[in-house]
Design an enzyme around this catalytic site. Structure first.
Site, PDB file in Angstrom:
ATOM      1  N   CYS A 137     -23.167 -11.159  37.832  1.00  0.00           N
ATOM      2  CA  CYS A 137     -22.448 -10.016  38.416  1.00  0.00           C
ATOM      3  C   CYS A 137     -21.760 -10.368  39.726  1.00  0.00           C
ATOM      4  O   CYS A 137     -20.693  -9.820  40.023  1.00  0.00           O
ATOM      5  CB  CYS A 137     -23.373  -8.821  38.570  1.00  0.00           C
ATOM      6  SG  CYS A 137     -24.669  -8.956  39.821  1.00  0.00           S
ATOM      7  N   ASP A 138     -22.312 -11.267  40.543  1.00  0.00           N
ATOM      8  CA  ASP A 138     -21.670 -11.632  41.813  1.00  0.00           C
ATOM      9  C   ASP A 138     -20.247 -12.142  41.616  1.00  0.00           C
ATOM     10  O   ASP A 138     -19.406 -12.051  42.511  1.00  0.00           O
ATOM     11  CB  ASP A 138     -22.442 -12.742  42.534  1.00  0.00           C
ATOM     12  CG  ASP A 138     -23.895 -12.446  42.733  1.00  0.00           C
ATOM     13  OD1 ASP A 138     -24.531 -11.965  41.779  1.00  0.00           O
ATOM     14  OD2 ASP A 138     -24.417 -12.733  43.822  1.00  0.00           O
ATOM     15  N   ALA A 139     -20.000 -12.709  40.435  1.00  0.00           N
ATOM     16  CA  ALA A 139     -18.674 -13.261  40.156  1.00  0.00           C
ATOM     17  C   ALA A 139     -17.579 -12.214  40.286  1.00  0.00           C
ATOM     18  O   ALA A 139     -16.409 -12.545  40.516  1.00  0.00           O
ATOM     19  CB  ALA A 139     -18.642 -13.872  38.750  1.00  0.00           C
ATOM     20  N   LEU A 140     -17.942 -10.939  40.175  1.00  0.00           N
ATOM     21  CA  LEU A 140     -16.941  -9.875  40.266  1.00  0.00           C
ATOM     22  C   LEU A 140     -16.449  -9.678  41.699  1.00  0.00           C
ATOM     23  O   LEU A 140     -15.431  -8.996  41.909  1.00  0.00           O
ATOM     24  CB  LEU A 140     -17.500  -8.567  39.698  1.00  0.00           C
ATOM     25  CG  LEU A 140     -17.870  -8.615  38.215  1.00  0.00           C
ATOM     26  CD1 LEU A 140     -18.335  -7.247  37.731  1.00  0.00           C
ATOM     27  CD2 LEU A 140     -16.699  -9.111  37.356  1.00  0.00           C
ATOM     28  N   PHE A 141     -17.142 -10.238  42.666  1.00  0.00           N
ATOM     29  CA  PHE A 141     -16.574 -10.330  44.010  1.00  0.00           C
ATOM     30  C   PHE A 141     -15.767 -11.616  44.177  1.00  0.00           C
ATOM     31  O   PHE A 141     -14.736 -11.627  44.848  1.00  0.00           O
ATOM     32  CB  PHE A 141     -17.658 -10.294  45.084  1.00  0.00           C
ATOM     33  CG  PHE A 141     -17.119 -10.574  46.469  1.00  0.00           C
ATOM     34  CD1 PHE A 141     -16.512  -9.568  47.210  1.00  0.00           C
ATOM     35  CD2 PHE A 141     -17.187 -11.841  47.028  1.00  0.00           C
ATOM     36  CE1 PHE A 141     -15.986  -9.825  48.475  1.00  0.00           C
ATOM     37  CE2 PHE A 141     -16.669 -12.119  48.294  1.00  0.00           C
ATOM     38  CZ  PHE A 141     -16.067 -11.100  49.017  1.00  0.00           C
TER      39      PHE A 141
END
Length: 271
Positions: free
Chosen positions: A122-126
């Site tokens: 999910c961090d990849a969405l930043f």
């Protein structure tokens, strides 16, 4: 404190920024941890010595030849593109965006892996989506937003709990639970997603057909995180089991607060 003023905030911001700037490594860093810091430096307002910090970031970018990290399809190695693109918007010098554009073009041309999403955590969405949104604004080419939105949707369909309005860290967490039986939702990961939504919205045209989707998700996640905020104003590492993690988690809290502040300032969220 109600007595906390803009001048107090400016003083604290400058104190922290100057402390960090004197401790930068001699060798410029390109990875995601530093990319988030660079974005913070770029956001310091000009009245709070913002120009000084923007110049420091430009010096770092020059030493890195405006290159992303080495892993072609890894979001972590594209996150630094947020700083590069902000510099491009200021100076309009194509050397500041050309290497990143070339990287994004390669990524767009690479077929999806049906087994593993491109942005599988999910961090990849930043890390990556804001760079695609920046590139769409800089070039006027819809392919960057189209790709960003498609990959965002793939990740969200896999990791976003449509009842809790929070993201699992990655697919390995979908069936994991806290000691109290609640699903594991990580503070930092969800904070970074909310920050990613903000940075995408900042570049989406007001009339973009994509805009309502990202506004709606910011509202959902803001409501979900507000309901589980600690009494000290901070969030715990495990969002739904604060008792198991009594210490506050600062990076998640910072990003959640950042996203909420943006939402309030843009009149998306109720103050």
């Amino acid at each position: 404190s109600p007595k906390f003023t803009r001048a107090d905030l400016a003083k604290a911001m400058k104190l922290v920024a100057d402390w960090q700037l004197t401790r930068m490594p001699a060798q410029p860093q390109v990875d995601w941890t530093w990319a988030a810091l660079y974005a913070g430096f770029m956001a310091v307002p000009d009245p709070v010595a913002g120009e000084k910090y923007k110049q420091a970031m430009r010096d770092i970018a020059d030493k890195l030849d405006w290159q992303p990290g080495p892993r072609v399809e890894h979001a972590d190695d594209q996150a630094i593109g947020q700083m590069y693109m902000e510099q491009y918007f200021i100076h309009k010098d194509k050397k500041m965006m050309d290497p990143m554009q070339a990287r994004l073009d390669v990524e767009i041309a690479t077929p999806d892996n049906p087994v593993k999403p491109l942005w599988w955590w999910c961090d990849a969405l930043f890390m990556a989506p804001p760079v695609f949104a920046d590139m769409a604004k800089a070039t006027g080419e819809a392919k960057y937003l189209d790709f960003m939105d498609r990959e965002w949707t793939i990740t969200t369909d896999l990791l976003y709990d449509k009842n809790q309005h929070l993201y699992s860290r990655d697919a390995s967490y979908l069936d994991k639970h806290e000691k109290n039986g609640e699903k594991i939702f990580w503070s930092r990961g969800n904070g970074w997603v909310m920050g990613g939504i903000v940075r995408v919205l900042q570049q989406l045209p007001k009339n973009s057909p994509l805009r309502p989707k990202y506004v709606a998700q910011l509202k959902q996640m803001a409501a979900a995180t507000l309901a589980i905020q600690g009494k000290d104003g901070l969030w715990r590492p495990g969002l739904l089991d604060a008792d198991s993690y009594p210490l506050p988690e600062v990076s998640g809290s910072a990003f959640i607060a950042y996203a909420m502040a943006y939402g309030v300032n843009e009149k998306i969220l109720d103050r």
